[in-house]
Design a protein around this motif. Sequence first.
Motif, mmCIF file in Angstrom:
data_model
loop_
_atom_site.group_PDB
_atom_site.id
_atom_site.type_symbol
_atom_site.label_atom_id
_atom_site.label_comp_id
_atom_site.label_asym_id
_atom_site.label_seq_id
_atom_site.Cartn_x
_atom_site.Cartn_y
_atom_site.Cartn_z
ATOM 1 N N VAL A 165 0.854 -1.192 0.000
ATOM 2 C CA VAL A 165 0.000 0.000 0.000
ATOM 3 C C VAL A 165 0.894 1.248 0.000
ATOM 4 N N LEU A 166 0.507 2.212 -0.830
ATOM 5 C CA LEU A 166 1.190 3.512 -0.833
ATOM 6 C C LEU A 166 0.189 4.579 -0.414
ATOM 7 N N VAL A 167 0.569 5.381 0.577
ATOM 8 C CA VAL A 167 -0.303 6.473 1.024
ATOM 9 C C VAL A 167 0.385 7.812 0.748
ATOM 10 N N CYS A 168 -0.202 8.587 -0.160
ATOM 11 C CA CYS A 168 0.314 9.924 -0.468
ATOM 12 C C CYS A 168 -0.381 10.907 0.470
ATOM 13 N N ASN A 169 0.292 11.250 1.541
ATOM 14 C CA ASN A 169 -0.323 12.036 2.624
ATOM 15 C C ASN A 169 0.318 13.406 2.825
ATOM 16 N N ALA A 170 1.621 13.525 2.582
ATOM 17 C CA ALA A 170 2.333 14.769 2.930
ATOM 18 C C ALA A 170 1.715 15.977 2.218
ATOM 19 N N ALA A 171 1.797 17.112 2.868
ATOM 20 C CA ALA A 171 1.331 18.341 2.216
ATOM 21 C C ALA A 171 1.899 19.568 2.909
ATOM 22 N N VAL A 172 1.977 20.645 2.147
ATOM 23 C CA VAL A 172 2.282 21.951 2.727
ATOM 24 C C VAL A 172 1.143 22.904 2.397
ATOM 25 N N TYR A 173 0.962 23.869 3.288
ATOM 26 C CA TYR A 173 -0.108 24.863 3.157
ATOM 27 C C TYR A 173 0.490 26.212 3.526
ATOM 28 N N GLN A 174 0.421 27.167 2.603
ATOM 29 C CA GLN A 174 1.035 28.482 2.840
ATOM 30 C C GLN A 174 -0.001 29.599 2.733
ATOM 31 N N PRO A 175 -0.917 29.650 3.706
ATOM 32 C CA PRO A 175 -2.026 30.596 3.585
ATOM 33 C C PRO A 175 -1.626 32.054 3.713
ATOM 34 N N THR A 176 -0.486 32.341 4.329
ATOM 35 C CA THR A 176 -0.129 33.745 4.556
ATOM 36 C C THR A 176 0.993 34.238 3.639
#
Length: 397
Positions: A165-176
Amino acid sequence: MALQAAALLPSTFSIPKEGKTSASLKDSSLFGISLSDHVKSDFGSSFKIKSGRKSSLGAIRAETMVASPGVTSTPVTGKKTLRKGCVVITGASSGLGLATAKALAETGKWHVIMACRDFLKAERAAKSAGMPKENYTIMHLDLASLDSVRQFVDNFRRSGNPLDVLVCNAAVYQPTAKEPSFTAEGFELSVGTNHLGHFLLSRLLIDDLKQSDYPSKRLIIVGSITGNTNTLAGNVPPKANLGDLRGLARGLDGLNSSAMIDGGDFDGAKAYKDSKVCNMLTMQEFHRRYHEETGITFASLYPGCIATTGLFREHIPLFRLLFPPFQKFITKGFVSEAESGKRLAQVVSDPSLTKSGVYWSWNKNSSSFENQLSEEASDVEKARKVWEVSEKLVGLA
Ligand code: LMG
Ligand code: NDP
Ligand code: PMR
C-alpha cells in the motif's frame, strides 16, 4: 540492512515547530464521527501467501527480505498466515501521517515505511508516539525535489520490502505567503509538493504495487473537503479552481508564467486547495487507467477537520488559536489526530474498503461512506489533462 541504512541518511536537521497532540472529542459531528470507531485490519485467515512472489532484485532482495521484519510470515499449525503488509506513508512525521503510521504499526500486522523529509523529526515522533520499533522504518523523501523522489524509489527497491500500500499524505499549506516559493525544479511549492511530487512517486511505484502478492493492494491519495466546492467548507474563499490549466502547462514557475494552475495571481490558500483537487483527480485517473488491469484499489478521502496539526503552522496565531474551537463547537467538523489516523488506517487495511475510485468520508455514526466530489474534482476530461500535463512536468513524457 547496510543498503537500507545508506538510504536513511537525513538531509535536514530541523527542530519541529509544531506537533502538539490534540484533545479528544467524544462528540459526533456534521462531517465527523465519534471516537468509538476502531481499526479493522484483519483480512482473516482465509488469505494466504501466494507462493513465488516475483522478485525483480534477485539476490539483494532475497537477502534483505530475511532481515526485514515487514516481510516474514508466521507458520501456524502448518499453514501460513497472512504476512505483514508493507505500507509506505509520505509525511508520517506529524499529524495524520504519524497517527496513521501509529495505528497500523500497533496492530502488528503492518510494517510502516515512514517516508519523511526530516529523518530526526520522524524518529523522535515515532518514538514519542510509542510505535513498536520493529514495525517501522524511516526513509528519506523530500517531495519538493523530483531527484529526491527518484532516489527514494531506488532506495525503497534496494531495501527489499514489498510494496503493498502507498499512502500519499504529505502536504504543505502556505495561507499567509505573499509571494510564491518553489520546489527544487521551480514549481510553485504547494502544487509542486502536494501534487507533482506525489504524482511522480506514485507513477514510479505503481510497478512495485503491481508486483505485490498481498491480497489487497492500494494506492491512497489524501484529498480534502476544502477542494470540493459542493460543500460549505469548499466555498470559503479563495475557492479551488484549476481553470484551463494554463499556468500548470507552462510550469508554475512564476517567471514566464503564473505560479497558479489557472494562470491567476498567487494565492497560497488557493494553491493548496487546487493541489487537493489535483490529488483527487489523479486518484480517479489512476483508477480509470490501472484498476481493471492490476486489481489495485485507488482511493482518496477527507479524514475530517484535524484542526490541531502542523498543516496550519504558517497561519496567523489568531487563526491557530480560534480554528480548533471553531471546528469543535461551531461546524462540528473537528476530528482528533488519533481519530483521523484510524480513519486513514481503515482505508489502508479494512477488508470492506476495497472499492476502487472512491472518495471516502465518515458520517456521525462512525461509518465510512462514499462521498460525492465536486463537479471540477470529478471532471473526467480535466483529470486526463492534469495527468498529461503533469507527466510532462515530472519528466515521464
Ligand atoms: C485568511 O485568514 C487569510 O487572510 C487568507 O489570505 C487565506 O489565507 C485564508 O482560507 C485561508 O485565511 C483567515 C483568518 C482571517 O480567518 C480566521 O482566522 C477565521 C477562522 C475561523 C475562526 C472563527 C472564529 C469564530 C470564533 C469561534 C470561537 C469558538 C469558541 C467556541 C465557542 C463555543 C460555543 C459553544 O480572519 C478572518 O477572516 C476573520 C473572519 C472572522 C469570521 C468569523 C466568523 C465566525 C463564525 C461564522 C459562523 C459560521 C457558522 C457556520 C456554521 C456552519 C454549520 C452549518
Ligand atoms: P502536517 O503538517 O501535520 O503533516 C504534513 C506532513 O507532510 C508532515 O510530516 C510534513 O513533514 C510532510 N511534508 C511537507 N512537505 C514535505 C516534503 N517536501 N517532503 C516530504 N514530506 C513533506 O499536516 P496534516 O497531518 O494535517 O496533513 C496531512 C494530510 O492531510 C495532507 O495531505 C492534508 O492536505 C490532509 N488534510 C488535512 C486536514 C486537516 O484538517 N489538517 C483536512 C483534510 C486533509 P515535516 O514534519 O517535516 O514538516
Ligand atoms: Mg473551514 C462545515 C463547515 C466547515 C468545515 C467542515 C471546514 C473544514 N470548514 C468549515 C466552515 C468554515 N470554514 C467557515 C464557515 C469558515 C469561515 C469562518 C471557515 C474558514 C476557514 C479558514 C479561514 N476554514 C479553513 C480555513 C483555513 O485556512 C483552512 C483551509 O482552508 O485550509 C486549506 C480551513 C479548513 N476548513 C475545514 C478544513 C478541513 C480546513 C483545512 C484543511 C484542509 O482542507 O486540508
